[in-house]
Motif scaffolding. Structure first.
Motif, PDB file in Angstrom:
ATOM      1  N   ASP A 159      -7.799  -8.273  12.412  1.00 18.74           N
ATOM      2  CA  ASP A 159      -6.848  -6.844  12.667  1.00 18.74           C
ATOM      3  C   ASP A 159      -6.715  -6.913  14.399  1.00 18.74           C
ATOM      4  O   ASP A 159      -5.771  -6.246  14.320  1.00 18.74           O
ATOM      5  CB  ASP A 159      -7.877  -5.194  12.013  1.00 18.74           C
TER       6      ASP A 159
ATOM      7  N   THR B  34      -6.715 -10.513   4.558  1.00 25.02           N
ATOM      8  CA  THR B  34      -5.560  -9.280   4.218  1.00 25.02           C
ATOM      9  C   THR B  34      -4.545  -9.421   4.313  1.00 25.02           C
ATOM     10  O   THR B  34      -3.887 -10.340   4.983  1.00 25.02           O
ATOM     11  CB  THR B  34      -5.999  -7.952   4.989  1.00 25.02           C
TER      12      THR B  34
ATOM     13  N   ASP C  55      -6.154   1.324  11.952  1.00 27.18           N
ATOM     14  CA  ASP C  55      -7.001   2.492  11.331  1.00 27.18           C
ATOM     15  C   ASP C  55      -6.132   1.865   9.892  1.00 27.18           C
ATOM     16  O   ASP C  55      -7.030   2.041   8.578  1.00 27.18           O
ATOM     17  CB  ASP C  55      -6.800   3.824  11.665  1.00 27.18           C
ATOM     18  N   LYS C  56      -4.395   1.661  10.100  1.00 28.44           N
ATOM     19  CA  LYS C  56      -4.014   1.325   8.432  1.00 28.44           C
ATOM     20  C   LYS C  56      -4.390   0.203   8.110  1.00 28.44           C
ATOM     21  O   LYS C  56      -4.417  -0.370   7.502  1.00 28.44           O
ATOM     22  CB  LYS C  56      -2.236   1.010   9.142  1.00 28.44           C
TER      23      LYS C  56
ATOM     24  N   ALA D 227      -7.379  -1.941   8.859  1.00 28.97           N
ATOM     25  CA  ALA D 227      -8.230  -0.763   8.115  1.00 28.97           C
ATOM     26  C   ALA D 227      -9.129  -0.990   7.062  1.00 28.97           C
ATOM     27  O   ALA D 227      -9.128  -1.242   5.858  1.00 28.97           O
ATOM     28  CB  ALA D 227      -9.363  -0.036   9.593  1.00 28.97           C
ATOM     29  N   LYS D 228      -7.309   0.265   5.838  1.00 29.15           N
ATOM     30  CA  LYS D 228      -7.340   0.156   5.066  1.00 29.15           C
ATOM     31  C   LYS D 228      -6.805  -0.575   4.014  1.00 29.15           C
ATOM     32  O   LYS D 228      -7.220  -0.617   2.767  1.00 29.15           O
ATOM     33  CB  LYS D 228      -6.930   1.239   4.810  1.00 29.15           C
ATOM     34  N   LEU D 229      -6.824  -1.688   4.547  1.00 31.73           N
ATOM     35  CA  LEU D 229      -5.900  -2.456   3.230  1.00 31.73           C
ATOM     36  C   LEU D 229      -7.193  -3.834   2.761  1.00 31.73           C
ATOM     37  O   LEU D 229      -8.573  -3.907   3.610  1.00 31.73           O
ATOM     38  CB  LEU D 229      -5.678  -3.917   3.786  1.00 31.73           C
ATOM     39  N   LYS D 230      -7.045  -3.885   1.301  1.00 34.00           N
ATOM     40  CA  LYS D 230      -7.638  -4.570   0.710  1.00 34.00           C
ATOM     41  C   LYS D 230      -7.928  -6.049   0.878  1.00 34.00           C
ATOM     42  O   LYS D 230      -7.042  -6.648   1.161  1.00 34.00           O
ATOM     43  CB  LYS D 230      -7.773  -4.098  -0.796  1.00 34.00           C
TER      44      LYS D 230
END
Length: 424
Positions: free
Chosen positions: A196, A254, A238-239, A241-244
């Motif tokens: 990321d 991701t 942070d955006k 990190a939220k992805l599956k």
């Protein structure tokens, strides 16, 4: 190209903005996408009416109806209609392969100048009929009577009507490139956080490059787009990190740290000294050397690790180390793929056992890596990427007065292609 023969140069490049597939270029054919970049090159370098020595273009997702894509592209531009052209395909290395082939021709004097590049679009996919329907249609075409045709049609099954769409899974493993990369990041202990962070850097560098005007004379607006549609100025860890996970529920790849399916095209103008003089253009960078390699991914090697071999062979042949380079342009199929490559070069056991070296190649300076963004942020129309990177690196070298740059591209089929450019 080192010998007593002609030196070969990048004179310039052009491309259109890259767009996420099935969005901005939904109604544009692959031929029209390629024509747009070539026309931009013609306009920029005043090539109207000129007969080029040769032209080479490619598309990974090509159609049988575009069997002569390259020649049709040329005939759709204001270049002299007697400019020859041909198709090339080396998966994601296609764009760089076209440049290499024309450079070799210019090197020996078979041509003095040429245009190389590539295009891909997943919005104009070559959808085929199923094998069952194909056989029936061929038999119907040969049938002599209505009765024969009726008999053939009775063999048609409902499943035969399902269309066959192209996939980029490896035929020998039935795994997608993303799933193969998941195996690689696990083997090399590359974390989700590392991926990321690397992806975010690609976007940050790309956004800054556009803000600084770097792409102003490289990217020509097309179909309402003025810059690459994938690029995000609001990127944040942070955006991401939220992805599956995209390929494996337990994986780390991701949509945010992988290059997206992309539509676009790019091309490069190359020439030897005689060609540059004939066109009245000053070379940007010299094409020094190119190398391809492959790995046996069917029996355990990482699918996208072949560039480690290509680069090692290239550096050995040219007696260079990473410290001799001012820029590194490494194609980002996935952030994890680049990180695996970097770790491999730093690992003594891998470089000895897999690359045949006496020690590790070592670390490269990350501040010199993909400094104006790369495929995760800008997009990756498969066959266009090599031309995009070559044009980018040539401009970086001439703009900053630096000496040398390295290109590395991984491809499907366990192959890799690498190149060295130097300032003139």
């Amino acid at each position: 190209m080192k010998s007593d023969k002609n030196q070969v140069y990048v004179l310039g490049s052009a491309r259109i903005p890259f767009a996420k597939s099935l969005t901005s270029y939904m109604d544009v054919s692959r031929q029209d996408l390629m024509v747009a970049s070539v026309n931009a090159l013609i306009d920029r370098y005043k090539l109207n009416g000129i007969q080029m020595g040769d032209a080479a273009f490619g598309a990974v997702m090509n159609s049988s109806s575009d069997f002569n894509l390259a020649r049709e592209v040329i005939l759709s531009t204001p270049l002299h209609p007697e400019t020859p052209a041909y198709n090339v395909q080396r998966a994601c290395g296609t764009g760089l392969e076209t440049i290499w082939q024309l450079a070799l021709k210019a090197h020996v004097g078979a041509i003095n100048h040429g245009i190389a590049g590539g295009v891909d679009t997943n919005s104009d996919l070559p959808i085929e009929v199923s094998p069952g329907l194909q056989k029936i249609l061929l038999q119907l075409n040969q049938a002599k009577t209505g009765g024969d045709r009726l008999k053939i049609l009775t063999r048609l099954r409902l499943q035969d009507l399902s269309p066959k769409t192209p996939v980029i899974d490896e035929p020998r493993t039935k795994l997608s490139m993303g799933k193969h990369c998941e195996l690689m990041v696990k083997e090399w202990n590359v974390s989700r956080e590392e991926q990321d962070e690397f992806a975010m850097a690609s976007h940050v560098n790309g956004v800054k490059a556009y803000q600084d005007g770097f792409y102003e004379d490289l990217v020509t607006p097309f179909y309402g787009l003025k810059q690459d549609g994938i690029l995000r100025s609001d990127i944040a860890l942070d955006k991401l990190a939220k992805l599956k996970p995209a390929f494996n529920p337990e994986g780390s790849l991701t949509a945010g740290n992988s290059s997206p399916l992309t539509d676009g095209s790019a091309c490069v103008l190359i020439a030897n000294d005689a060609g540059a003089m004939a066109l009245g253009l000053k070379p940007l960078a010299r094409i020094v050397d190119v190398q391809v390699a492959a790995v046996d991914f069917v029996h355990g090697a990482g699918l996208l690790m072949a560039p480690t071999k290509a680069v090692a062979q290239l550096l050995t042949r040219n007696t260079l180390t990473f410290s001799d380079f001012d820029y590194f342009e490494i194609h980002e199929a996935f952030a994890g793929q680049v990180l695996c490559t970097l770790k491999a070069w730093e690992t003594d056991a891998y470089c000895r056992g897999s690359l045949g070296l006496t020690s590790a190649l070592g670390s490269l300076d990350r501040t010199k890596l993909n400094t104006v963004g790369s495929s995760v942020a800008l997009g990756h129309p498969f066959a266009a990427t090599g031309a995009r990177i070559t044009g980018t690196l040539a401009k970086l070298l001439v703009q900053d007065g630096k000496k040398r740059g390295l290109i590395s591209i991984c491809t499907a089929g366990g192959m890799g292609i690498a190149a060295i450019l130097e300032s003139v």
